[in-house]
Design an enzyme around this catalytic site. Sequence first.
Site, PDB file in Angstrom:
ATOM      1  N   HIS A 100       0.864  -1.113   0.039  1.00  0.00           N
ATOM      2  CA  HIS A 100      -0.130  -0.039  -0.008  1.00  0.00           C
ATOM      3  C   HIS A 100       0.725   1.180   0.051  1.00  0.00           C
ATOM      4  CE1 HIS A 100      -4.385   0.860   0.914  1.00  0.00           C
ATOM      5  NE2 HIS A 100      -4.103   1.576  -0.166  1.00  0.00           N
ATOM      6  N   ASP A 123     -10.186  -0.723   3.449  1.00  0.00           N
ATOM      7  CA  ASP A 123      -8.917  -1.272   4.112  1.00  0.00           C
ATOM      8  C   ASP A 123      -9.218  -1.701   5.468  1.00  0.00           C
ATOM      9  OD1 ASP A 123      -6.098  -1.885   4.914  1.00  0.00           O
ATOM     10  OD2 ASP A 123      -5.259  -0.252   3.926  1.00  0.00           O
ATOM     11  N   HIS A 125      -6.778  -1.555   7.602  1.00  0.00           N
ATOM     12  CA  HIS A 125      -5.945  -0.423   8.371  1.00  0.00           C
ATOM     13  C   HIS A 125      -6.280   0.775   7.757  1.00  0.00           C
ATOM     14  CE1 HIS A 125      -4.047  -4.491   7.982  1.00  0.00           C
ATOM     15  NE2 HIS A 125      -3.847  -4.374   9.182  1.00  0.00           N
ATOM     16  N   ASP A 127      -3.971   3.505   7.539  1.00  0.00           N
ATOM     17  CA  ASP A 127      -2.410   3.581   7.067  1.00  0.00           C
ATOM     18  C   ASP A 127      -2.278   5.331   7.060  1.00  0.00           C
ATOM     19  OD1 ASP A 127      -2.249   0.962   6.283  1.00  0.00           O
ATOM     20  OD2 ASP A 127      -3.078   1.365   4.245  1.00  0.00           O
ATOM     21  N   HIS A 140       4.109   1.353   4.320  1.00  0.00           N
ATOM     22  CA  HIS A 140       2.744   1.100   3.964  1.00  0.00           C
ATOM     23  C   HIS A 140       1.869   1.316   4.758  1.00  0.00           C
ATOM     24  CE1 HIS A 140       1.813  -3.484   5.204  1.00  0.00           C
ATOM     25  NE2 HIS A 140       2.602  -2.610   6.174  1.00  0.00           N
ATOM     26  N   ASP A 228      -7.328  -2.054  -0.489  1.00  0.00           N
ATOM     27  CA  ASP A 228      -6.382  -3.101   0.101  1.00  0.00           C
ATOM     28  C   ASP A 228      -7.370  -4.366   0.031  1.00  0.00           C
ATOM     29  OD1 ASP A 228      -4.840  -4.649   1.706  1.00  0.00           O
ATOM     30  OD2 ASP A 228      -4.003  -2.782   2.647  1.00  0.00           O
ATOM     31  N   ASP A 230      -6.894  -6.584   1.895  1.00  0.00           N
ATOM     32  CA  ASP A 230      -7.264  -7.219   3.408  1.00  0.00           C
ATOM     33  C   ASP A 230      -8.397  -6.686   4.004  1.00  0.00           C
ATOM     34  OD1 ASP A 230      -6.313  -4.711   4.313  1.00  0.00           O
ATOM     35  OD2 ASP A 230      -4.333  -5.254   4.808  1.00  0.00           O
ATOM     36  N   GLU A 273      -1.905  -5.000  -2.202  1.00  0.00           N
ATOM     37  CA  GLU A 273      -1.490  -5.853  -1.299  1.00  0.00           C
ATOM     38  C   GLU A 273      -1.963  -7.588  -1.585  1.00  0.00           C
ATOM     39  OE1 GLU A 273       0.412  -5.588   1.382  1.00  0.00           O
ATOM     40  OE2 GLU A 273       0.264  -3.430   1.763  1.00  0.00           O
TER      41      GLU A 273
END
Length: 301
Positions: A100, A123, A125, A127, A140, A228, A230, A273
């Site tokens: 990322h 995402d 997360h 970030d 990232h 992302d 994830d 990712e």
Amino acid sequence: MNRKKISIIGVPSDYGQQRRGVDMGPSAMRYAGAIERLEKLGYDVVDEGNVSVRKLEKSKRNDHKLLNLEEVLDVSEQLAKKVDEVIEQGRFPVILGGDHSISIGSIAGIRKHYQNLGVIWFDAHTDINTPETTPSGNIHGMPLAINLGLGDERLINIAKGAPFLKFENVVIIGARSIDEGERELIKNKKIKIFTMHEIDRMGMSKVIEETVAYLKARQVDGVHISIDLDALDPIYTPGVGTPVPGGITYRESHLAMEMLEEAKIITSCEFVEVNPILDERNKTADTAVALMGSLLGEKLV
């Protein structure tokens, strides 16, 4: 920008973190049929190839504890230039990562063309760490902060003269792993966020309706979506470097993409990712390409 013209840009970089393999993400998504899927939807697709990424045998930290800063900077500058060129040609950029950290360069290039850009951050997360708050030094975990003007000076100045993202023009969707420093920044800057708690309570349909209304109310002149893989539950996307249980379902993610396509607000996108080394029969890349199709107009009937 003519959305019938798409440019695919690969960014085979894994320098933003410490787990190898995500540099093969662009190849995995191409192998999963990204270009063919978009062509089938009627797009004029040009594969621009990959940004050049020099090989580094061993990860290294600089004086500010940031992992592979020089390498990330090099990739980001190249990507920003390439994205800038593609948009100048009136083409819609579809960027394939890579970890990322590539969003540092992609959004830097996009920011040159908008005065009031909106960003949807899909995402697990947020970030939004800075060198002061990062627990790991992995870049990232910082790209959103950098495009907001927070972080290492060299990275935030890649798109000199381009306006930074505005805190009020960012919407984060799917977050469920947030560091303490990120939590404080989100609270202090009143960044719009729909964690998995909100998705569970409200449903994805309501989340996307509110996201679209929120960005339109701020009169954004473009919307970039950074996806992302994830963000989804690891059941559906096992091939990611930082999986977090309890994520978005396969159908919820498609519904989100379909609704965003119907809203006609997306002006650029990226998928990041995807790590084939950790994947199961290219399942995560297949999912990324399927979401790409939904975001760009694929219908069930």
